[in-house]
Write a protein that holds these residues in place. Structure first.
Motif, PDB file in Angstrom:
ATOM      1  N   ALA A 483      12.352 -86.202 -89.006  1.00  9.42           N
ATOM      2  CA  ALA A 483      13.378 -85.805 -88.165  1.00  9.42           C
ATOM      3  C   ALA A 483      13.184 -84.279 -87.778  1.00  9.42           C
ATOM      4  O   ALA A 483      13.707 -84.040 -86.598  1.00  9.42           O
ATOM      5  CB  ALA A 483      14.600 -85.866 -89.246  1.00  9.42           C
ATOM      6  N   GLU A 484      12.483 -83.520 -88.494  1.00 13.05           N
ATOM      7  CA  GLU A 484      12.310 -82.226 -88.059  1.00 13.05           C
ATOM      8  C   GLU A 484      11.323 -82.038 -86.712  1.00 13.05           C
ATOM      9  O   GLU A 484      11.392 -81.286 -85.947  1.00 13.05           O
ATOM     10  CB  GLU A 484      11.582 -81.392 -89.245  1.00 13.05           C
ATOM     11  N   ILE A 485      10.426 -82.957 -86.825  1.00 12.57           N
ATOM     12  CA  ILE A 485       9.714 -82.984 -85.397  1.00 12.57           C
ATOM     13  C   ILE A 485      10.359 -83.471 -84.281  1.00 12.57           C
ATOM     14  O   ILE A 485      10.222 -82.923 -83.044  1.00 12.57           O
ATOM     15  CB  ILE A 485       8.386 -84.064 -85.775  1.00 12.57           C
ATOM     16  N   ALA A 486      11.410 -84.441 -84.266  1.00  7.87           N
ATOM     17  CA  ALA A 486      12.238 -84.918 -83.315  1.00  7.87           C
ATOM     18  C   ALA A 486      12.959 -83.709 -82.864  1.00  7.87           C
ATOM     19  O   ALA A 486      13.449 -83.449 -81.807  1.00  7.87           O
ATOM     20  CB  ALA A 486      13.116 -86.016 -83.682  1.00  7.87           C
ATOM     21  N   GLU A 508      17.387 -89.081 -82.125  1.00  6.21           N
ATOM     22  CA  GLU A 508      16.615 -89.343 -83.049  1.00  6.21           C
ATOM     23  C   GLU A 508      16.466 -88.785 -84.173  1.00  6.21           C
ATOM     24  O   GLU A 508      16.270 -89.598 -85.467  1.00  6.21           O
ATOM     25  CB  GLU A 508      15.220 -89.247 -82.270  1.00  6.21           C
ATOM     26  N   ALA A 509      16.674 -87.582 -84.371  1.00 11.38           N
ATOM     27  CA  ALA A 509      16.506 -86.799 -85.495  1.00 11.38           C
ATOM     28  C   ALA A 509      17.773 -87.117 -86.504  1.00 11.38           C
ATOM     29  O   ALA A 509      17.475 -87.122 -87.764  1.00 11.38           O
ATOM     30  CB  ALA A 509      16.865 -85.384 -85.258  1.00 11.38           C
ATOM     31  N   ILE A 510      18.997 -87.409 -85.991  1.00  9.63           N
ATOM     32  CA  ILE A 510      20.090 -87.813 -86.473  1.00  9.63           C
ATOM     33  C   ILE A 510      20.115 -89.251 -87.172  1.00  9.63           C
ATOM     34  O   ILE A 510      20.437 -89.688 -88.286  1.00  9.63           O
ATOM     35  CB  ILE A 510      21.486 -87.717 -85.837  1.00  9.63           C
ATOM     36  N   LYS A 511      19.121 -90.156 -86.410  1.00  7.76           N
ATOM     37  CA  LYS A 511      19.015 -91.516 -87.088  1.00  7.76           C
ATOM     38  C   LYS A 511      18.075 -91.306 -88.175  1.00  7.76           C
ATOM     39  O   LYS A 511      18.370 -92.004 -89.161  1.00  7.76           O
ATOM     40  CB  LYS A 511      18.360 -92.384 -86.300  1.00  7.76           C
ATOM     41  N   LEU A 512      17.152 -90.384 -88.229  1.00  8.09           N
ATOM     42  CA  LEU A 512      16.296 -90.344 -89.478  1.00  8.09           C
ATOM     43  C   LEU A 512      16.639 -89.582 -90.504  1.00  8.09           C
ATOM     44  O   LEU A 512      16.263 -89.835 -91.662  1.00  8.09           O
ATOM     45  CB  LEU A 512      14.772 -89.476 -89.117  1.00  8.09           C
ATOM     46  N   TYR A 519      21.378 -80.660 -86.744  1.00  9.38           N
ATOM     47  CA  TYR A 519      21.082 -81.829 -85.902  1.00  9.38           C
ATOM     48  C   TYR A 519      22.331 -81.752 -84.790  1.00  9.38           C
ATOM     49  O   TYR A 519      22.155 -81.946 -83.438  1.00  9.38           O
ATOM     50  CB  TYR A 519      20.484 -82.872 -86.221  1.00  9.38           C
ATOM     51  N   TYR A 520      23.284 -81.987 -85.581  1.00  9.66           N
ATOM     52  CA  TYR A 520      24.600 -82.396 -84.815  1.00  9.66           C
ATOM     53  C   TYR A 520      25.083 -81.001 -83.789  1.00  9.66           C
ATOM     54  O   TYR A 520      25.475 -81.243 -82.786  1.00  9.66           O
ATOM     55  CB  TYR A 520      25.943 -82.631 -85.916  1.00  9.66           C
ATOM     56  N   SER A 521      24.838 -79.868 -84.269  1.00  8.30           N
ATOM     57  CA  SER A 521      25.072 -78.705 -83.649  1.00  8.30           C
ATOM     58  C   SER A 521      24.281 -78.465 -82.520  1.00  8.30           C
ATOM     59  O   SER A 521      25.025 -78.182 -81.385  1.00  8.30           O
ATOM     60  CB  SER A 521      25.337 -77.571 -84.363  1.00  8.30           C
ATOM     61  N   ASN A 522      22.931 -78.673 -82.607  1.00 10.06           N
ATOM     62  CA  ASN A 522      22.184 -78.838 -81.452  1.00 10.06           C
ATOM     63  C   ASN A 522      22.419 -79.703 -80.367  1.00 10.06           C
ATOM     64  O   ASN A 522      22.547 -79.394 -79.146  1.00 10.06           O
ATOM     65  CB  ASN A 522      20.697 -78.894 -81.915  1.00 10.06           C
ATOM     66  N   ARG A 523      22.919 -80.846 -80.716  1.00 13.40           N
ATOM     67  CA  ARG A 523      23.307 -81.951 -79.827  1.00 13.40           C
ATOM     68  C   ARG A 523      24.448 -81.596 -79.263  1.00 13.40           C
ATOM     69  O   ARG A 523      24.592 -82.076 -77.948  1.00 13.40           O
ATOM     70  CB  ARG A 523      23.301 -83.147 -80.497  1.00 13.40           C
ATOM     71  N   ALA A 524      25.451 -80.909 -79.848  1.00 10.45           N
ATOM     72  CA  ALA A 524      26.884 -80.559 -79.157  1.00 10.45           C
ATOM     73  C   ALA A 524      26.393 -79.493 -78.272  1.00 10.45           C
ATOM     74  O   ALA A 524      27.134 -79.369 -77.248  1.00 10.45           O
ATOM     75  CB  ALA A 524      27.750 -79.929 -80.501  1.00 10.45           C
ATOM     76  N   ALA A 525      25.546 -78.538 -78.451  1.00 14.21           N
ATOM     77  CA  ALA A 525      25.201 -77.660 -77.600  1.00 14.21           C
ATOM     78  C   ALA A 525      24.724 -78.140 -76.099  1.00 14.21           C
ATOM     79  O   ALA A 525      24.965 -77.839 -75.084  1.00 14.21           O
ATOM     80  CB  ALA A 525      24.324 -76.605 -77.874  1.00 14.21           C
ATOM     81  N   ALA A 526      23.791 -79.387 -76.256  1.00 12.42           N
ATOM     82  CA  ALA A 526      23.294 -79.985 -75.086  1.00 12.42           C
ATOM     83  C   ALA A 526      24.444 -80.911 -74.580  1.00 12.42           C
ATOM     84  O   ALA A 526      24.416 -80.880 -73.181  1.00 12.42           O
ATOM     85  CB  ALA A 526      22.272 -80.930 -75.642  1.00 12.42           C
ATOM     86  N   TYR A 527      25.269 -81.264 -75.482  1.00 14.85           N
ATOM     87  CA  TYR A 527      26.537 -82.142 -74.675  1.00 14.85           C
ATOM     88  C   TYR A 527      27.189 -81.154 -73.922  1.00 14.85           C
ATOM     89  O   TYR A 527      27.910 -81.290 -72.614  1.00 14.85           O
ATOM     90  CB  TYR A 527      27.275 -82.730 -75.863  1.00 14.85           C
ATOM     91  N   LEU A 528      27.548 -79.975 -74.302  1.00 12.71           N
ATOM     92  CA  LEU A 528      28.201 -78.853 -73.621  1.00 12.71           C
ATOM     93  C   LEU A 528      27.781 -78.433 -72.389  1.00 12.71           C
ATOM     94  O   LEU A 528      28.565 -78.354 -71.300  1.00 12.71           O
ATOM     95  CB  LEU A 528      28.284 -77.442 -74.599  1.00 12.71           C
TER      96      LEU A 528
END
Length: 564
Positions: A483-486, A508-512, A519-528
């Motif tokens: 997960a960290e690698i992803a 992928e990191a969240i699935k693992l 992981y969620y906060s980073n994805r939120a930034a990308a969604y923004l």
């Protein structure tokens, strides 16, 4: 039997018993003294002394940064009213006590540490074996039947044996790194010239660098901040961990084991994209053109077959000998001290260098510093072995063999010639002896290297079981590590503004591992960045449930404001 004969035999038997008793008592006494000596100081100290720190400042001022720590000095550092020994009794006999204490010692004492004594150094701090004919060879606490390494063997032994919290030494061609690698502790060679050499007996002025030993990375870093006089600054992670694949082959310890430990640690902490492999020999051949001129000078017979690493090792040795004799040649000629044959052959059987040769050696050194600086930049770390093998046994001829000398010099010359800083980190044991790895940063990158070793140390120790079980496959990693690698791949995509790819990697990191709020906060930034506000809000809500950090709270409000 006649009475007279019985009396003679009885008398002889009595005398024999007395002699045997005295002999046995002597053996027991010597054994007791030897055991006591080894038990108490492992032969590390040559002289005990006491330098006490000043009183603690009154509140609300902070206490001294090195409060409650004890340390020892290699017998090269001046202490007022004491003679620095330089590993030779004739040096003590022909020199006066120091008029003042070395500034680097004073700054440690003023920083709250207590100095408790001077430790053994090899003769003229010249040998890397740690064996000495003038004093008791310090016992290696990590491998008692093996050499401790030199030149600052006593300083490493004092730390390894838990006699002090840290110690000071000088590294010219491995005086700190060799004993660190062999005694199973941490050691730091500072960038050449960064720390003042005032009040320290010089070995080779352009190669000497102050170094220190410790058992843990926090102490190593605390001491470093005081010695280097570093102000507060935020820690930086390395962007590249560069494995010198060809130099790793200089080690007789299974190279795959060392690589596995470093790779697993680097991947976990910095992501797989941080790893890079380099053929250092080819790189330096291209970047240090003065070596070609040096090679032409050496090109006769078998010397024509010298590799780049061996040529660099020769440059280091020639500089060391030339500058040593410039500093101390007159004293040797005047006093005519008894010198160990191995040291004498290195010191006095080399022809004097011409001005042109000296100029070329200095050109190699300057180009080497630029080359390593270009390779590492401000945020790169070079990984090489510290020494070519586990510590050889005491009295063995291995350390004098041409193969050992070539391998050791090739490894040690990288930092010695470039003047870069280097930290040595223990990696457990191989064949019941300590094994280590070295991390190198550019000249002047001392703070960055101290921060890096503190960051990596725990992970390196966790993975050091691979030294014992080298058959453990490198790709057997946990879901958390995957997960960290992803996540790191997602971070890299985010930096490159590849928002959709970043979202995919964070998903992928969240699935693992769906329990990590980052992981969620980073994805939120990308969604923004894509204007997907509802998805960003959902990720922020999930992240807040897992992690109550202020930055997430701020991000959540940023999302809701944007949506409204």
């Amino acid at each position: 039997m006649q009475p007279k004969r019985r009396h003679i035999l009885a008398s002889r038997a009595s005398k024999l018993c007395v002699l045997l008793g005295l002999g046995l008592a002597g053996v027991l006494l010597v054994t007791k003294k030897l055991k006591k000596r080894v038990r108490e100081d492992f032969g590390a100290f040559i002289e005990k002394l006491l330098l006490l720190p000043p009183p603690q400042p009154a509140p609300p001022k902070a206490p001294h940064p090195l409060t409650a720590l004890s340390f020892a000095l290699s017998d090269l550092f001046d202490v007022k009213r004491y003679v620095s020994g330089f590993g030779h009794p004739d040096w003590i006999r022909t020199h006066e006590a120091a008029a003042s204490t070395s500034p680097v010692v004073s700054v440690l004492v003023e920083g709250g540490a207590t100095c408790v004594g001077k430790t053994v150094v090899g003769e003229f701090a010249f040998s890397i074996s740690g064996e000495t004919k003038h004093y008791y060879t310090p016992t290696n606490p990590a491998a008692p039947a093996h050499i401790p390494g030199g030149a600052c063997s006593g300083a490493a032994v004092a730390v390894s044996a838990n006699l002090v919290d840290f110690s000071l030494g000088i590294d010219t061609v491995g005086g700190v790194r060799a004993p660190v690698g062999y005694c199973g502790v941490l050691g730091f060679r500072s960038s050449q010239g960064i720390v003042s050499n005032a009040g320290i007996i010089p070995v080779s002025s352009s190669l000497d660098a102050v170094g220190w030993f410790a058992r843990d990375p926090n102490t190593l870093r605390r001491v470093g901040h005081v010695i280097l006089q570093l102000p507060f600054a935020a820690q930086r992670n390395p962007r590249q961990i560069i494995l010198a694949d060809d130099y790793l082959q200089f080690s007789k310890v299974p190279v795959d084991s060392i690589k596995k430990v470093v790779i697993k640690s680097a991947e976990k902490l910095f992501g797989r994209q941080a790893l890079k492999h380099e053929n250092l020999e080819k790189y330096l051949e291209a970047k240090v053109p003065s070596l070609k001129e040096f090679c032409r000078e050496k090109a006769n017979g078998d010397d024509a077959k010298l590799t780049t690493s061996m040529l660099l090792a020769n440059v280091m040795q020639l500089l060391q000998r030339h500058e040593f004799l410039q500093n101390h040649g007159d004293w040797i000629n005047t006093v005519n001290p008894s010198i160990d044959p191995a040291v004498y052959s290195q010191l006095c059987k080399t022809p004097e260098l011409t001005d042109e040769e000296i100029e070329n050696l200095n050109a190699v050194r300057n180009q080497m510093r630029v080359a390593i600086g270009s390779l590492l930049k401000d945020d790169g770390i070079l990984v090489i072995p510290t020494m070519p093998s586990v510590p050889p046994k005491l009295g063995s001829k291995e350390i004098m063999s041409e193969d050992y000398q070539n391998r050791a010099s090739s490894l040690l010359c990288v930092a010695s010639i470039s003047g870069c800083c280097q930290v040595t980190v223990p990696l457990g044991k191989h064949d019941k002896c300590p094994v280590s790895v070295s991390l190198i940063a550019r000249h002047g990158g001392d703070r960055f290297l101290l921060d890096t070793v503190q960051k990596m140390y725990a992970s390196l120790q966790e993975n050091s079981t691979l030294m014992v079980n080298p058959k453990s496959p490198i790709n057997t990693i946990s879901q958390e590590e995957s997960a960290e690698i992803a996540k790191e791949k997602g971070n890299q995509a985010f930096k490159e503004k590849q928002w959709q790819k970043a979202i995919g990697m964070y998903s992928e990191a969240i699935k693992l591992n769906d329990k990590n709020g980052t992981y969620y906060s980073n994805r939120a930034a990308a969604y923004l960045e894509l204007g997907s506000f509802r998805q960003a809000e959902a990720d922020c809500t999930k992240a807040l449930a897992l992690d109550k950090k202020v930055r997430l709270f701020f991000l959540f409000h940023q999302v809701t404001c944007l949506e409204s």
